[in-house]
Design a protein around this motif. Structure first.
Motif, PDB file in Angstrom:
ATOM      1  N   UNK A 136      31.770  -8.444  -3.498  1.00 37.06           N
ATOM      2  CA  UNK A 136      31.868  -9.498  -2.489  1.00 37.06           C
ATOM      3  C   UNK A 136      32.056  -8.864  -1.118  1.00 37.06           C
ATOM      4  N   UNK A 137      31.473  -9.487  -0.108  1.00 39.65           N
ATOM      5  CA  UNK A 137      31.562  -8.929   1.236  1.00 39.65           C
ATOM      6  C   UNK A 137      31.460 -10.035   2.276  1.00 39.65           C
ATOM      7  N   UNK A 138      31.858  -9.680   3.490  1.00 35.90           N
ATOM      8  CA  UNK A 138      31.731 -10.581   4.634  1.00 35.90           C
ATOM      9  C   UNK A 138      31.425  -9.727   5.861  1.00 35.90           C
ATOM     10  N   UNK A 139      30.322 -10.037   6.527  1.00 38.13           N
ATOM     11  CA  UNK A 139      29.935  -9.342   7.754  1.00 38.13           C
ATOM     12  C   UNK A 139      30.100 -10.332   8.901  1.00 38.13           C
ATOM     13  N   UNK A 140      30.853  -9.948   9.909  1.00 44.01           N
ATOM     14  CA  UNK A 140      31.095 -10.827  11.053  1.00 44.01           C
ATOM     15  C   UNK A 140      30.629 -10.136  12.326  1.00 44.01           C
ATOM     16  N   UNK A 141      29.793 -10.814  13.080  1.00 42.65           N
ATOM     17  CA  UNK A 141      29.369 -10.350  14.401  1.00 42.65           C
ATOM     18  C   UNK A 141      29.863 -11.402  15.397  1.00 42.65           C
ATOM     19  N   UNK A 142      30.971 -11.133  16.112  1.00 41.56           N
ATOM     20  CA  UNK A 142      31.564 -12.161  16.971  1.00 41.56           C
ATOM     21  C   UNK A 142      30.677 -12.611  18.128  1.00 41.56           C
ATOM     22  N   UNK A 143      29.833 -11.707  18.645  1.00 41.47           N
ATOM     23  CA  UNK A 143      28.956 -12.073  19.760  1.00 41.47           C
ATOM     24  C   UNK A 143      27.595 -11.426  19.555  1.00 41.47           C
ATOM     25  N   UNK A 144      26.563 -12.250  19.444  1.00 43.74           N
ATOM     26  CA  UNK A 144      25.203 -11.722  19.410  1.00 43.74           C
ATOM     27  C   UNK A 144      24.379 -12.434  20.470  1.00 43.74           C
ATOM     28  N   UNK A 145      23.419 -11.713  21.011  1.00 40.99           N
ATOM     29  CA  UNK A 145      22.438 -12.278  21.916  1.00 40.99           C
ATOM     30  C   UNK A 145      21.102 -12.210  21.195  1.00 40.99           C
TER      31      UNK A 145
ATOM     32  N   UNK B  45      15.433 -23.235  22.160  1.00 43.03           N
ATOM     33  CA  UNK B  45      16.568 -23.704  22.939  1.00 43.03           C
ATOM     34  C   UNK B  45      17.895 -23.378  22.272  1.00 43.03           C
ATOM     35  N   UNK B  46      17.950 -23.530  20.949  1.00 39.64           N
ATOM     36  CA  UNK B  46      19.197 -23.271  20.226  1.00 39.64           C
ATOM     37  C   UNK B  46      19.551 -21.792  20.254  1.00 39.64           C
ATOM     38  N   UNK B  47      18.573 -20.924  19.983  1.00 40.59           N
ATOM     39  CA  UNK B  47      18.887 -19.503  19.891  1.00 40.59           C
ATOM     40  C   UNK B  47      18.777 -18.780  21.232  1.00 40.59           C
ATOM     41  N   UNK B  48      17.684 -18.961  21.947  1.00 36.45           N
ATOM     42  CA  UNK B  48      17.495 -18.191  23.178  1.00 36.45           C
ATOM     43  C   UNK B  48      18.246 -18.775  24.361  1.00 36.45           C
ATOM     44  N   UNK B  49      18.527 -20.070  24.350  1.00 35.66           N
ATOM     45  CA  UNK B  49      19.183 -20.685  25.493  1.00 35.66           C
ATOM     46  C   UNK B  49      20.680 -20.843  25.331  1.00 35.66           C
ATOM     47  N   UNK B  50      21.260 -20.166  24.348  1.00 37.47           N
ATOM     48  CA  UNK B  50      22.644 -20.441  23.994  1.00 37.47           C
ATOM     49  C   UNK B  50      23.630 -19.358  24.424  1.00 37.47           C
ATOM     50  N   UNK B  51      23.219 -18.371  25.175  1.00 37.89           N
ATOM     51  CA  UNK B  51      24.147 -17.306  25.541  1.00 37.89           C
ATOM     52  C   UNK B  51      24.458 -16.441  24.337  1.00 37.89           C
ATOM     53  N   UNK B  52      25.734 -16.276  24.021  1.00 40.72           N
ATOM     54  CA  UNK B  52      26.117 -15.475  22.858  1.00 40.72           C
ATOM     55  C   UNK B  52      26.687 -16.374  21.774  1.00 40.72           C
ATOM     56  N   UNK B  53      26.465 -16.007  20.541  1.00 46.65           N
ATOM     57  CA  UNK B  53      26.913 -16.759  19.375  1.00 46.65           C
ATOM     58  C   UNK B  53      27.576 -15.827  18.386  1.00 46.65           C
TER      59      UNK B  53
END
Length: 151
Positions: free
Chosen positions: A109-118, A82-90
């Motif tokens: 040091x690094x930072x990887x950002x994915x603004x929208x994932x399905x 429910x949290x991952x599959x039912x949540x649209x994009x995160x």
């Protein structure tokens, strides 16, 4: 035997204190690994007028996808599907930029950002005796699938 010593293979610089934050609430998860595949389909651009018959290289398609494996939580208290599959994009953020980390060499040091994932698939697995959720995703941003910052 050759007189020279073999070259040492360097270890990955950041292997501790990495934060993986999931969702709008930046829920922290404990993971052993995080994988990101840029999914590039690269083709040569043929041209009879170019030297060697190739005018350049073209990226024809890009499908950014990956997976991570947070420790599984009790299903009675945490609905992983429910949290991952039912949540649209995160949004998903992998943050290894804390100044309190043990390694502070330049570029470590690094930072990887994915603004929208399905999220595309969730399955159970066991790693070193610990039950984990294998969570696969696809970046669904239009022109902002991901950013990688290094310092």
């Amino acid at each position: 035997m050759p007189a020279e010593t073999p070259e040492e293979v360097p270890e990955a610089l950041v292997t501790e204190n990495v934060k993986i934050l999931v969702g709008e609430s930046a829920y922290p998860v404990t993971c052993e690994s995080f994988e990101l595949d840029f999914g590039l389909d690269i083709k040569p651009r043929a041209a009879i007028t170019a030297p060697g018959g190739i005018a350049g290289i073209v990226v024809q398609e890009r499908v950014v996808q990956g997976k991570f494996n947070p420790d599984a939580e009790k299903r009675a208290t945490f609905d992983v599907w429910g949290v991952y599959l039912g949540n649209g994009t995160d949004p998903v953020v992998v943050d290894a930029s804390s100044p309190t980390m043990g390694v502070v060499e330049p570029g470590s040091r690094y930072k990887i950002t994915l603004p929208k994932v399905t999220y595309t698939n969730i399955s159970d697995a066991v790693q070193d005796g610990i039950v984990v959720d294998e969570i696969q995703f696809e970046a669904t941003g239009v022109d902002d699938e991901f950013t990688i910052e290094l310092w």
